[in-house]
Design a protein around this motif. Structure first.
Motif, PDB file in Angstrom:
ATOM      1  N   ASP A 156     -11.278  69.637  39.090  1.00 11.38           N
ATOM      2  CA  ASP A 156     -10.152  69.312  38.198  1.00 11.38           C
ATOM      3  C   ASP A 156      -8.811  69.484  38.925  1.00 11.38           C
ATOM      4  O   ASP A 156      -7.913  68.660  38.779  1.00 11.38           O
ATOM      5  CB  ASP A 156     -10.193  70.203  36.951  1.00 11.38           C
ATOM      6  CG  ASP A 156     -11.326  69.814  36.006  1.00 11.38           C
ATOM      7  OD1 ASP A 156     -11.700  68.622  35.996  1.00 11.38           O
ATOM      8  OD2 ASP A 156     -11.832  70.700  35.299  1.00 11.38           O
ATOM      9  N   LEU A 157      -8.709  70.553  39.696  1.00 11.54           N
ATOM     10  CA  LEU A 157      -7.476  70.810  40.442  1.00 11.54           C
ATOM     11  C   LEU A 157      -7.194  69.674  41.429  1.00 11.54           C
ATOM     12  O   LEU A 157      -6.069  69.162  41.524  1.00 11.54           O
ATOM     13  CB  LEU A 157      -7.616  72.151  41.180  1.00 11.54           C
ATOM     14  CG  LEU A 157      -6.432  72.670  41.986  1.00 11.54           C
ATOM     15  CD1 LEU A 157      -5.156  72.709  41.155  1.00 11.54           C
ATOM     16  CD2 LEU A 157      -6.746  74.070  42.524  1.00 11.54           C
ATOM     17  N   ALA A 158      -8.232  69.239  42.143  1.00 14.80           N
ATOM     18  CA  ALA A 158      -8.061  68.167  43.129  1.00 14.80           C
ATOM     19  C   ALA A 158      -7.659  66.864  42.429  1.00 14.80           C
ATOM     20  O   ALA A 158      -6.795  66.124  42.927  1.00 14.80           O
ATOM     21  CB  ALA A 158      -9.344  67.955  43.924  1.00 14.80           C
ATOM     22  N   ARG A 159      -8.259  66.591  41.279  1.00 14.67           N
ATOM     23  CA  ARG A 159      -7.938  65.352  40.556  1.00 14.67           C
ATOM     24  C   ARG A 159      -6.485  65.378  40.084  1.00 14.67           C
ATOM     25  O   ARG A 159      -5.758  64.387  40.223  1.00 14.67           O
ATOM     26  CB  ARG A 159      -8.888  65.176  39.371  1.00 14.67           C
ATOM     27  CG  ARG A 159      -8.783  63.818  38.690  1.00 14.67           C
ATOM     28  CD  ARG A 159      -9.722  63.705  37.492  1.00 14.67           C
ATOM     29  NE  ARG A 159     -11.079  64.037  37.848  1.00 14.67           N
ATOM     30  CZ  ARG A 159     -11.725  65.150  37.473  1.00 14.67           C
ATOM     31  NH1 ARG A 159     -11.146  66.030  36.688  1.00 14.67           N
ATOM     32  NH2 ARG A 159     -12.959  65.368  37.868  1.00 14.67           N
ATOM     33  N   GLY A 160      -6.086  66.513  39.536  1.00 14.41           N
ATOM     34  CA  GLY A 160      -4.696  66.631  39.079  1.00 14.41           C
ATOM     35  C   GLY A 160      -3.711  66.563  40.231  1.00 14.41           C
ATOM     36  O   GLY A 160      -2.646  65.956  40.132  1.00 14.41           O
ATOM     37  N   ALA A 161      -4.095  67.180  41.368  1.00 11.92           N
ATOM     38  CA  ALA A 161      -3.223  67.155  42.546  1.00 11.92           C
ATOM     39  C   ALA A 161      -3.118  65.729  43.087  1.00 11.92           C
ATOM     40  O   ALA A 161      -2.054  65.313  43.558  1.00 11.92           O
ATOM     41  CB  ALA A 161      -3.753  68.097  43.624  1.00 11.92           C
ATOM     42  N   ALA A 162      -4.212  64.997  43.013  1.00  8.16           N
ATOM     43  CA  ALA A 162      -4.175  63.595  43.455  1.00  8.16           C
ATOM     44  C   ALA A 162      -3.198  62.813  42.578  1.00  8.16           C
ATOM     45  O   ALA A 162      -2.421  61.985  43.071  1.00  8.16           O
ATOM     46  CB  ALA A 162      -5.559  62.970  43.380  1.00  8.16           C
ATOM     47  N   PHE A 163      -3.220  63.085  41.265  1.00  7.31           N
ATOM     48  CA  PHE A 163      -2.283  62.417  40.361  1.00  7.31           C
ATOM     49  C   PHE A 163      -0.843  62.770  40.753  1.00  7.31           C
ATOM     50  O   PHE A 163       0.011  61.891  40.887  1.00  7.31           O
ATOM     51  CB  PHE A 163      -2.583  62.834  38.920  1.00  7.31           C
ATOM     52  CG  PHE A 163      -1.676  62.175  37.922  1.00  7.31           C
ATOM     53  CD1 PHE A 163      -1.885  60.866  37.523  1.00  7.31           C
ATOM     54  CD2 PHE A 163      -0.582  62.866  37.407  1.00  7.31           C
ATOM     55  CE1 PHE A 163      -1.036  60.240  36.628  1.00  7.31           C
ATOM     56  CE2 PHE A 163       0.280  62.260  36.508  1.00  7.31           C
ATOM     57  CZ  PHE A 163       0.050  60.946  36.117  1.00  7.31           C
ATOM     58  N   LEU A 164      -0.585  64.058  40.976  1.00  7.86           N
ATOM     59  CA  LEU A 164       0.767  64.482  41.355  1.00  7.86           C
ATOM     60  C   LEU A 164       1.147  63.996  42.759  1.00  7.86           C
ATOM     61  O   LEU A 164       2.325  63.962  43.105  1.00  7.86           O
ATOM     62  CB  LEU A 164       0.884  66.012  41.286  1.00  7.86           C
ATOM     63  CG  LEU A 164       0.799  66.617  39.880  1.00  7.86           C
ATOM     64  CD1 LEU A 164       0.834  68.141  39.952  1.00  7.86           C
ATOM     65  CD2 LEU A 164       1.927  66.093  38.983  1.00  7.86           C
ATOM     66  N   GLY A 165       0.150  63.605  43.539  1.00 11.94           N
ATOM     67  CA  GLY A 165       0.437  63.076  44.871  1.00 11.94           C
ATOM     68  C   GLY A 165       1.128  61.722  44.817  1.00 11.94           C
ATOM     69  O   GLY A 165       1.637  61.251  45.829  1.00 11.94           O
ATOM     70  N   THR A 166       1.137  61.087  43.642  1.00 12.73           N
ATOM     71  CA  THR A 166       1.784  59.779  43.453  1.00 12.73           C
ATOM     72  C   THR A 166       1.424  58.813  44.592  1.00 12.73           C
ATOM     73  O   THR A 166       2.271  58.088  45.093  1.00 12.73           O
ATOM     74  CB  THR A 166       3.322  59.908  43.351  1.00 12.73           C
ATOM     75  OG1 THR A 166       3.856  60.337  44.628  1.00 12.73           O
ATOM     76  CG2 THR A 166       3.740  60.879  42.277  1.00 12.73           C
ATOM     77  N   GLY A 167       0.142  58.840  44.954  1.00 11.21           N
ATOM     78  CA  GLY A 167      -0.337  57.920  45.985  1.00 11.21           C
ATOM     79  C   GLY A 167      -0.510  58.571  47.336  1.00 11.21           C
ATOM     80  O   GLY A 167      -1.232  58.065  48.192  1.00 11.21           O
ATOM     81  N   GLY A 168       0.155  59.701  47.582  1.00 14.06           N
ATOM     82  CA  GLY A 168       0.130  60.307  48.916  1.00 14.06           C
ATOM     83  C   GLY A 168      -0.374  61.735  48.897  1.00 14.06           C
ATOM     84  O   GLY A 168      -1.088  62.159  47.995  1.00 14.06           O
ATOM     85  N   GLY A 169       0.008  62.453  49.940  1.00 12.32           N
ATOM     86  CA  GLY A 169      -0.400  63.857  50.044  1.00 12.32           C
ATOM     87  C   GLY A 169      -1.782  64.036  50.626  1.00 12.32           C
ATOM     88  O   GLY A 169      -2.270  65.153  50.724  1.00 12.32           O
ATOM     89  N   GLY A 170      -2.412  62.930  50.996  1.00 15.40           N
ATOM     90  CA  GLY A 170      -3.734  63.046  51.624  1.00 15.40           C
ATOM     91  C   GLY A 170      -4.847  62.947  50.605  1.00 15.40           C
ATOM     92  O   GLY A 170      -4.679  63.220  49.417  1.00 15.40           O
TER      93      GLY A 170
END
Lengths: 363, 363
Positions: free
Chosen positions: A12-26
């Protein structure tokens, strides 16, 4: 509040972080696997709040640095992450007492988990963006006069460099050049600061926010419209506000290249029902601005995220594909990202966008 | 033998170093001015032989790094040179006890004089090339397994980096990338080694050789043919042998660009009397190979130098001009540059030249 990053919350954390990555962040999937392995091997790191830090605590940040298009082909061993911290510590002659993510977006939320687990150090529930940005100087630490340098740059072969520059923008140029020469997937140990400085500058509770967003997407899949569940979570009153679905359509054109050490491009979408309505999203690692019918509807530092229209899964820029059916979701950036100093570092002008910044709620 | 670098010998030393620079190593005129100022301010540095070093002496090298085309527009303050050494010393946790030029060619013979004067350290009458080469790993230290890294990279703004790499070729790639991002005229503190290692690897008496060559050119101007005086000096039995004038003509075409962090190009000459005879010299910062009528007549690591046909003044690649009347002089490299390990690092193949190395005396 102190909690632990247990294996069960990582997806869940990774999915939310991916959302907050707005396309980036790896890529968050790779980051997730690495963090899971580290927790299995070293135990779950404790998460602490910024306010739990002593004023003289020694805080250091860690982040993957490069282009997301490269990162999905060039994986991580783990040793290079620890070496990045050790190199910075050696240069400074002090040891870190806590790890803070430089950016919460994408795999850069997971790399600090790996490092905190390996070192048995507390992980701070905060970061310097509340999202992801492509360049080193684009964060609330720099906006508050806290320097990225000295910083360490490390690759998977153990090659390393230490960089010191008279501005974080210069440090970005030097680190980018190094990163390109080292294969464009390196790890950077950076932003050495005191606990007091962390309290002055960090964006709070972003690990928690990422987790809650990840849960909202997962739970929303059981309902009729996952994007609705997501927007409700974002608008329930926290860091992010004014969340809305900007566009619902499919990708009909995609221009993407890896250049100058970034993944840059434009994604074109059309409405599923009325083909005369179109949307374009431009990106530099992260999504920068969205236009509908040629008119701007959202721009940095506000967050623009592209998600799968059925599953709500965030789609990073390196995974965008022709024909994908997606929704474009946007929301306002945390207040700390909208100050004049912050906008100078990562407002539209910093990305070569001519238009003045207009907060998403004013469109 | 111990002598001092007095101001009176600098002009001859710089001229001879420019000749040994084989087109590169940085502009000797600028280097000369800087060394002169440093001696006036700090006093003349003592010159010692490699054999005078204690086995456990701490030897460090200093060199300008970049493209000669840039260096003539971007001058030196002096502080950046001292900062390069101090940065390396800080990283290693030891102080240098002697300074050795990394390359004797061009201004890189003068920068160590500046540094030795500023620091009051002895200057070693030796270097890692007995000439100049464009890349970091191209020297007899690397050929003997002595590493360029850790090294420091410093610009005139005080920006700096420390580089550590698993090979000197990788260090070259990282340092070149950094140098480009820092304006392509930086100073590198490198090759930290013991006195014992210096004795194993250094090319001896190259400061002396440069001085003698400079004197021969100056004195030769009084006679009929300056190149004859130069060739006689070189062939009197020392480091260099088989010196000869390869070509006497004028520059009729010149292709030169600053690319990938180097000044690269081709210089075409024709004979002054018989226009059917032509000569081409290719260069990457330094002159790499000479052909007459399409046939190779000299190649790296042997030295190929272009001098003014009247004054004998060495002409660095950045100062080559259409119409110049010049002589092309070549001679054999010191024996240490012709070992199999050395040829792997800086023989013709290292520069993309397809032909096998043929010593100049065998043509």
């Amino acid at each position: 509040m102190t909690f632990q990053i247990r294996t069960e919350i990582l997806a869940d954390l990774a999915r939310g972080a991916a959302f907050l990555g707005t396309g980036g962040g790896g890529d968050p999937y790779i980051g997730h696997l690495i963090a899971r392995e580290a927790i299995a091997q070293y135990g779950a790191p404790d998460v602490i709040d910024v306010e739990d830090l002593a004023d003289d605590a020694v805080v250091m940040s860690i982040a993957g640095f490069g282009a997301p298009t490269v990162q999905i082909e060039k994986l991580i061993g783990g040793g290079e992450v620890e070496l990045a911290l050790a190199t910075l510590e050696h240069h400074l002659g002090v040891k870190a007492s806590a790890i803070m993510p430089a950016e919460i977006g994408g795999s850069n939320s997971m790399i600090p988990i790996l490092l905190a687990a390996m070192r048995g150090l507390p992980l701070i529930n905060a970061d310097g963006m509340g999202r992801a940005f492509p360049e080193l100087q684009m964060n609330t630490f720099s906006a508050n006069g806290i320097r990225a340098t000295p910083l360490s740059v490390v690759d998977e072969h153990g090659n390393f460099a230490i960089v010191s520059a008279d501005s974080d923008k210069k440090a970005e140029a030097m680190t980018r050049a190094l990163a390109i020469s080292m294969g464009l997937r390196v790890f950077v140990g950076c932003f050495p600061m005191s606990g007091r400085q962390a309290k002055q500058s960090a964006v709070r509770s972003t690990l928690t926010a990422a987790y809650e967003i990840g849960v909202a997407i997962r739970e929303g899949r059981a309902g009729k419209d996952v994007s609705q569940s997501l927007v409700e979570c974002l608008n329930k009153g926290g860091l992010y506000k004014n969340a809305r679905v900007l566009f619902d359509g499919k990708i009909v054109d995609l221009v993407r290249e890896t250049t100058r050490g970034f993944s840059v491009g434009t994604c074109h979408l059309t409405d599923l029902s009325r083909s005369e309505l179109d949307c374009t999203v431009i990106f530099q690692n992260e999504n920068l601005a969205a236009r509908i019918g040629g008119r701007l509807v959202a721009m940095v530092p506000d967050l623009i995220c592209i998600i799968d229209r059925e599953t709500g899964e965030p789609i990073p820029t390196q995974s965008l594909k022709y024909g994908q059916r997606v929704k474009v979701v946007a929301m306002s950036a945390p207040d700390q990202l909208r100050t004049p100093q912050a906008l100078r570092l990562f407002g539209p002008a910093a990305f070569g966008i001519d238009e003045e910044y207009v907060p998403i709620e004013n469109f």
